[in-house]
Design a protein around this motif. Structure first.
Motif: not given
Length: 462
Positions: A65-72, A40-43, A454-462, A448-452
């Motif tokens: 100019g910049y746009r940092v699209q961090y987490n969706s 989550v710490s990497v955009p 990310m787990f559900d969407q496969g951004d992070v896996w067990a 916790i809300r973001v992590a859950d």
């Protein structure tokens, strides 16, 4: 993986979240969450681009100019655009990182992002600012959309700039859509949006006062020190005055005004009018009749914190790291009981540590020394109402002022309660009698809300 050292603002924001998580029992109770932190710490994406325009003298200028699209994970990227000469990637990464968790705290379907342009708009004409906005949006329009990334205003980007940016997007994409928030009321904007961050800050602080005093106290009779004089500070001051508090200070980049007898609503309105013209507080108090009959002291080159005298509440509303360790000590000595950030990361790490130390030193929860709320919780009213603006755009409807204000107040109180209960659930402190840490609570709830998601969407896996 830790952020790199040449991004100090980002490093500070990252370490605040890390320390909150490690000082809690979250990783002991649910070790899987440790896997999320380095991801989550990497955009997800950083967009950097050239912006060129012709100034009023006919010369070409260029800026980055910049746009940092961090987490969706929680929804479309959502976060402001900052037009200011201090804009750099470290600041935007820090703001975007904070925005992920701030947006999660709203309970709405919003991801996190931030963007901006390294430019100084002071002294430029409306026509030149329009050309800057159109040039900026020419590139940004390739990367945003109502279901992809929905920017808003921030420092240097107010209603005028949002209007130019929206007009540019509509022209380039041939599409009228809710791609920006903070729009004009007669073309898709929401009532209460300009007031939302300042009002929400006061609603969150009122919830702190209610809880700590068991409903016995309110803003009535409180002496409140506020920094800044932009949108957030203005509406926070007006709401405090409406609730019976005394606003003893405001500030800008050039200095501070101190009013021991209180700044009036008429004076705040004069500041609002003048700041659109980029006037300084020193100029305003010398030029506007609202200040002719009041004893107001102007301090050049100074922030207000060590000069305000006795105060009950401090609301930093200017910019990041605007309360130092020494200034935090001065506020404690002045009797401050509640500190809530209207700016993002308004307190230095040392200042936050001092306030947290005072909280832990309290003998009981009913007699707090100082209770401190981080900006990701206390100032998220702006993005909350941006989410409500997006909802109204999707429905092609406009809600009443009362409806939006009621929703804002509910969101802020719910956020406070979520921070409180989660801090209690995962607390790991020696003084069980102290009020829970709202820093830990806010970081835990958002994470916790973001992590859950990310787990559900496969951004992070067990």
């Amino acid at each position: 993986m830790s952020p790199i050292a040449h991004e100090p603002e980002f490093q500070q924001a990252y370490e605040e979240v890390v320390n909150s998580l490690k000082d809690s029992t979250l990783f002991d109770k649910q070790p899987k969450y440790q896997k999320v932190l380095p991801i989550v710490s990497v955009p997800e994406r950083i967009i950097q681009f050239r912006v060129t325009w012709e100034n009023d003298k006919g010369a070409q200028e260029v800026a980055t100019g910049y746009r940092v699209q961090y987490n969706s994970a929680k929804g479309p990227y959502k976060g402001g655009l900052r037009f200011h000469p201090t804009v750099n990637l470290s600041i935007l990464k820090f703001l975007g990182f904070e925005q992920i968790f701030k947006n999660a705290l709203t309970g709405q379907a919003l991801g996190g992002g931030k963007g901006g342009l390294c430019v100084d708009l002071k002294g430029r004409s409306d026509n030149e600012i329009r050309r800057i906005c159109y040039s900026f949006m020419r590139e940004l329009s390739r990367h945003i959309g109502q279901d992809t990334d929905v920017p808003a205003g921030d420092i240097g980007v107010g209603g005028r700039e949002v209007g130019f940016l929206f007009g540019a997007y509509k022209s380039y994409k041939n599409s009228w859509e809710g791609v920006l928030t903070g729009k004009g009321l007669n073309w898709g904007g929401s009532l209460i949006r300009p007031e939302a961050t300042g009002y929400g800050l006061v609603y969150y602080t009122q919830a702190m006062i209610d809880f700590a005093t068991k409903g016995k106290e309110s803003f009535a009779g409180k002496r409140v020190a506020i920094s800044g004089s932009g949108n957030v500070a203005q509406y926070a001051a007006l709401k405090v005055i409406e609730l019976g508090g005394t606003v003893v200070s405001l500030s800008d980049s050039k200095g501070s005004i101190i009013a021991q007898n209180g700044i009036t609503a008429e004076q705040v309105e004069a500041i609002t009018e003048a700041k659109v013209q980029f006037k300084t507080l020193e100029q305003i108090i010398g030029e506007y009749s609202a200040f002719s009959n009041n004893k107001i002291k102007y301090l050049a080159g100074a922030r207000p914190w060590v000069h305000v005298g006795e105060v009950d509440v401090a609301l930093p509303c200017a910019t990041q790291n605007e309360v130092s360790g020494d200034e935090a000590k001065a506020l404690v000595a002045a009797g401050v009981k509640f500190v809530a950030e209207g700016s993002n990361m308004g307190c230095t790490a040392e200042a936050a540590h001092i306030f947290e130390g005072e909280r832990l030193s309290a003998k009981s929860a009913s007699e707090p020394a100082v209770w401190y709320a981080p900006g990701k919780a206390s100032n998220m009213g702006g993005v909350a109402v941006s989410g409500l603006e997006m909802a109204q755009n999707s429905q092609r409807m406009s809600w009443s002022r009362e409806q939006v204000d009621q929703e804002l107040k509910k969101i802020m109180v719910n956020c406070f309660n979520d921070c409180l209960s989660t801090a209690r659930e995962y607390t790991n402190e020696d003084n069980a009698e102290a009020l829970p840490s709202l820093i830990k609570g806010a970081n835990l709830v958002g994470f916790i809300r973001v992590a859950d998601a990310m787990f559900d969407q496969g951004d992070v896996w067990a």
